[in-house]
Design an enzyme around this catalytic site. Structure first.
Site, PDB file in Angstrom:
ATOM      1  N   ASP A   1      -6.692  -2.744  -7.339  1.00 28.81           N
ATOM      2  CA  ASP A   1      -7.214  -3.352  -6.110  1.00 28.81           C
ATOM      3  C   ASP A   1      -7.532  -4.813  -6.380  1.00 28.81           C
ATOM      4  OD1 ASP A   1      -8.228  -2.375  -3.271  1.00 28.81           O
ATOM      5  OD2 ASP A   1      -9.564  -3.964  -3.963  1.00 28.81           O
TER       6      ASP A   1
ATOM      7  N   ARG B   1       0.829  -1.215   0.000  1.00 33.07           N
ATOM      8  CA  ARG B   1       0.000   0.000   0.000  1.00 33.07           C
ATOM      9  C   ARG B   1       0.860   1.261   0.000  1.00 33.07           C
ATOM     10  NH1 ARG B   1      -5.468  -0.155   1.164  1.00 33.07           N
ATOM     11  NH2 ARG B   1      -6.244  -2.270   1.098  1.00 33.07           N
TER      12      ARG B   1
ATOM     13  N   ARG C   1      -6.726  11.508  -6.248  1.00 33.99           N
ATOM     14  CA  ARG C   1      -7.939  10.733  -5.988  1.00 33.99           C
ATOM     15  C   ARG C   1      -9.178  11.593  -6.200  1.00 33.99           C
ATOM     16  NH1 ARG C   1     -11.755   8.324  -5.373  1.00 33.99           N
ATOM     17  NH2 ARG C   1     -12.445   6.825  -3.794  1.00 33.99           N
TER      18      ARG C   1
HETATM   19  O1  CP3 Z   1       0.070   0.783  -3.322  1.00 34.05           O
HETATM   20  C1  CP3 Z   1      -0.380  -0.368  -3.429  1.00 34.05           C
HETATM   21  O2  CP3 Z   1      -0.151  -1.267  -2.604  1.00 34.05           O
HETATM   22  C2  CP3 Z   1      -1.192  -0.724  -4.650  1.00 34.05           C
HETATM   23  C3  CP3 Z   1      -2.584  -0.624  -4.535  1.00 34.05           C
HETATM   24  C4  CP3 Z   1      -3.438  -1.563  -3.693  1.00 34.05           C
HETATM   25  C5  CP3 Z   1      -4.690  -1.135  -3.175  1.00 34.05           C
HETATM   26  N1  CP3 Z   1      -5.303  -2.207  -2.615  1.00 34.05           N
HETATM   27  C6  CP3 Z   1      -5.211   0.238  -3.295  1.00 34.05           C
HETATM   28  C7  CP3 Z   1      -6.326   0.678  -2.427  1.00 34.05           C
HETATM   29  C8  CP3 Z   1      -3.278  -2.899  -3.345  1.00 34.05           C
HETATM   30  C9  CP3 Z   1      -2.100  -3.842  -3.588  1.00 34.05           C
HETATM   31  C10 CP3 Z   1      -4.470  -3.305  -2.670  1.00 34.05           C
HETATM   32  C11 CP3 Z   1      -4.693  -4.676  -2.182  1.00 34.05           C
HETATM   33  C12 CP3 Z   1      -5.893  -4.955  -1.377  1.00 34.05           C
HETATM   34  N2  CP3 Z   1      -7.145  -4.417  -1.503  1.00 34.05           N
HETATM   35  C13 CP3 Z   1      -5.934  -5.957  -0.370  1.00 34.05           C
HETATM   36  C14 CP3 Z   1      -4.794  -6.868   0.029  1.00 34.05           C
HETATM   37  C15 CP3 Z   1      -3.779  -6.202   0.883  1.00 34.05           C
HETATM   38  C16 CP3 Z   1      -4.264  -5.844   2.264  1.00 34.05           C
HETATM   39  O3  CP3 Z   1      -4.246  -4.660   2.583  1.00 34.05           O
HETATM   40  O4  CP3 Z   1      -4.626  -6.757   3.020  1.00 34.05           O
HETATM   41  C17 CP3 Z   1      -7.235  -5.959   0.163  1.00 34.05           C
HETATM   42  C18 CP3 Z   1      -7.755  -6.831   1.284  1.00 34.05           C
HETATM   43  C19 CP3 Z   1      -8.002  -4.987  -0.569  1.00 34.05           C
HETATM   44  C20 CP3 Z   1      -9.449  -4.660  -0.407  1.00 34.05           C
HETATM   45  C21 CP3 Z   1      -9.690  -3.237  -0.075  1.00 34.05           C
HETATM   46  N3  CP3 Z   1      -9.470  -2.158  -0.916  1.00 34.05           N
HETATM   47  C22 CP3 Z   1     -10.199  -2.720   1.135  1.00 34.05           C
HETATM   48  C23 CP3 Z   1     -10.590  -3.556   2.329  1.00 34.05           C
HETATM   49  C24 CP3 Z   1     -10.276  -1.330   1.005  1.00 34.05           C
HETATM   50  C25 CP3 Z   1     -10.863  -0.348   2.003  1.00 34.05           C
HETATM   51  C26 CP3 Z   1     -10.008  -0.173   3.181  1.00 34.05           C
HETATM   52  C27 CP3 Z   1      -8.859   0.739   2.881  1.00 34.05           C
HETATM   53  O5  CP3 Z   1      -7.720   0.367   3.183  1.00 34.05           O
HETATM   54  O6  CP3 Z   1      -9.137   1.825   2.392  1.00 34.05           O
HETATM   55  C28 CP3 Z   1      -9.767  -0.998  -0.272  1.00 34.05           C
HETATM   56  C29 CP3 Z   1      -9.636   0.366  -0.847  1.00 34.05           C
HETATM   57  C30 CP3 Z   1      -8.294   0.769  -1.355  1.00 34.05           C
HETATM   58  N4  CP3 Z   1      -7.484  -0.019  -2.110  1.00 34.05           N
HETATM   59  C31 CP3 Z   1      -7.673   2.036  -1.169  1.00 34.05           C
HETATM   60  C32 CP3 Z   1      -6.438   1.982  -1.831  1.00 34.05           C
HETATM   61  C33 CP3 Z   1      -5.419   3.083  -1.961  1.00 34.05           C
HETATM   62  C34 CP3 Z   1      -8.267   3.226  -0.412  1.00 34.05           C
HETATM   63  C35 CP3 Z   1      -9.460   3.781  -1.093  1.00 34.05           C
HETATM   64  C36 CP3 Z   1      -9.321   5.198  -1.603  1.00 34.05           C
HETATM   65  O7  CP3 Z   1      -8.224   5.707  -1.824  1.00 34.05           O
HETATM   66  O8  CP3 Z   1     -10.378   5.786  -1.800  1.00 34.05           O
END
Ligand code: CP3
Length: 362
Positions: A92, A42, A55
């Protein structure tokens, strides 16, 4: 060269490959690099002011993920700011259920929302037809990144592991314990197995296309592996991931795969023995000496700083960084966190971390 049989096999294989200087790729071939390379789960995200600004230009989070201009820029932001050794494409794990035909959306405060998959009828509505076409933007993003990244930065593609993606698909949202998904896995294993099999096929198609578009390393996130009891962890996490690694290796033997079975505890030992696996990403709770002795002879390790220490920074963080480097830095190591960067992380602490790791000579 290390004395372990598996490691020797892997370095013999690497000698036939085109030489590369990218440190992450060297480590994943079993080499020790000093200082070790670093990237962070992340690493693109809300803790960066430039990410928050970017964003704001997209309406929804999925639109953001599927907009190549925005997603390429989000990927590059932490590379420019911190000089990390790996760039993980901005996307994602939930684009896969979306491309299979499930309704997926992201809400500002509550995270992902999916129309929960509850029955055989719900499963029958999902399909691999047109799957890759719906993910075309991701492949475009990878092609552009491969062109624009600095020469020493490895391009990392990724997908969620079948169990973790299925957890969101059945539950419909993030929650503590994912009880609905577990209930289906325990009580309706035939139905749940069909969902996992569909996800294995979808993930293979997706990751193969990521490689064709330029991904040099793949990471599979099994963020919720630790929710499962022993036998189920083997059945729904270890087994499908082993199948994915075997089939990827058969077609793309030179592309290293890293698994992140978060919370798998001692079963990390079984993941380390998956034939052809290049790397394991460790969560923060794994004992480092145990990991160095039991896992590192088989695979390169990645991890495992507690993300909260990155929020704190300073001496507490540096002490733990040195402990990780002192223990795991004697073998092939990619420095990383034990889970993703928290949104409240001060970006200066990330600079401090990268300087500490890149300044280490062990
Ligand atoms: O920089 C990176 O790592 C690349 C981008 C990336 C995102 N999600 C962007 C994201 C990666 C590799 C992920 C993987 C991901 N997504 C996982 C596995 C890794 C982990 O953290 O366990 C999981 C379980 C998800 C599912 C997910 N996506 C959730 C539960 C959420 C909401 C909670 C949160 O952390 O915000 C997301 C949203 C998300 N994915 C955001 C980002 C930057 C935030 C949303 C936003 O910016 O509006």
């Amino acid at each position: 060269m290390r004395e372990n049989g598996g490691a020797l096999d892997r370095s013999d294989e690497s000698e036939r490959m085109i030489p590369t200087t990218k440190p992450i790729l060297r480590v994943l071939r079993g080499e020790r690099c000093s200082p070790p390379p670093i990237w962070l789960m992340r690493q693109a995200g809300r803790y960066l002011p430039e990410y928050r600004e970017l964003r704001g230009k997209a309406s929804g989070f999925l639109d953001f993920c599927f907009n190549p201009d925005l997603a390429v820029e989000a990927t590059l932001q932490p590379i420019r700011r911190f000089g990390l050794d790996g760039a993980i494409m901005f996307s994602d794990i939930l684009v896969v259920p979306h491309a299979l035909g499930q309704k997926v959306s992201f809400r500002e405060s509550s995270g992902p929302q999916l129309e929960p998959l509850q029955s055989a009828e719900d499963l029958a509505r999902l399909s691999l037809a047109g799957f890759k076409d719906r993910l075309a933007a991701v492949f475009e993003i990878l092609m552009r990144l491969r062109r624009d990244l600095p020469a020493a930065t490895a391009l990392i593609g990724f997908a969620g592991a079948p169990w973790t993606v299925a957890s969101y698909m059945v539950e419909g949202r993030s929650c503590d314990g994912f009880a609905k998904a577990k209930r289906m896995a325990y009580a309706e294993p035939a139905l749940f197995g069909r969902l996992i099999d569909l996800l294995v096929e979808a993930t293979l198609a997706y990751l193969g296309a990521q490689i064709e578009a330029g991904a040099e390393v793949l990471q599979l996130f099994d963020s919720w592996a630790g929710n499962l009891a022993e036998a189920e962890l083997r059945r729904w996490s270890l087994e499908p991931l082993s199948r994915i690694v075997a089939r990827l290796k058969a077609t793309y033997p030179d592309v290293p795969v890293i698994l992140f079975p978060r919370g798998a505890g001692p079963l990390y030992g079984e993941f380390a023995r998956i034939p052809g696996l290049a790397g394991l990403s460790l969560d923060s709770s794994l004992p480092l000496d145990w990991a160095a002795g039991e896992l590192q002879p088989h695979v390169a390790l990645q991890g495992n700083l507690d993300p909260l220490l990155l929020v704190l920074g300073g001496d507490a963080m540096r002490r733990e960084v040195r402990r990780i480097l002192g223990t795991l830095g004697r073998g092939p190591l990619i420095f990383n966190l034990g889970h993703g960067i928290l949104p409240e992380t001060p970006p200066e602490h990330v600079s401090e971390l990268v300087e500490t790791v890149h300044g280490w000579r062990g």
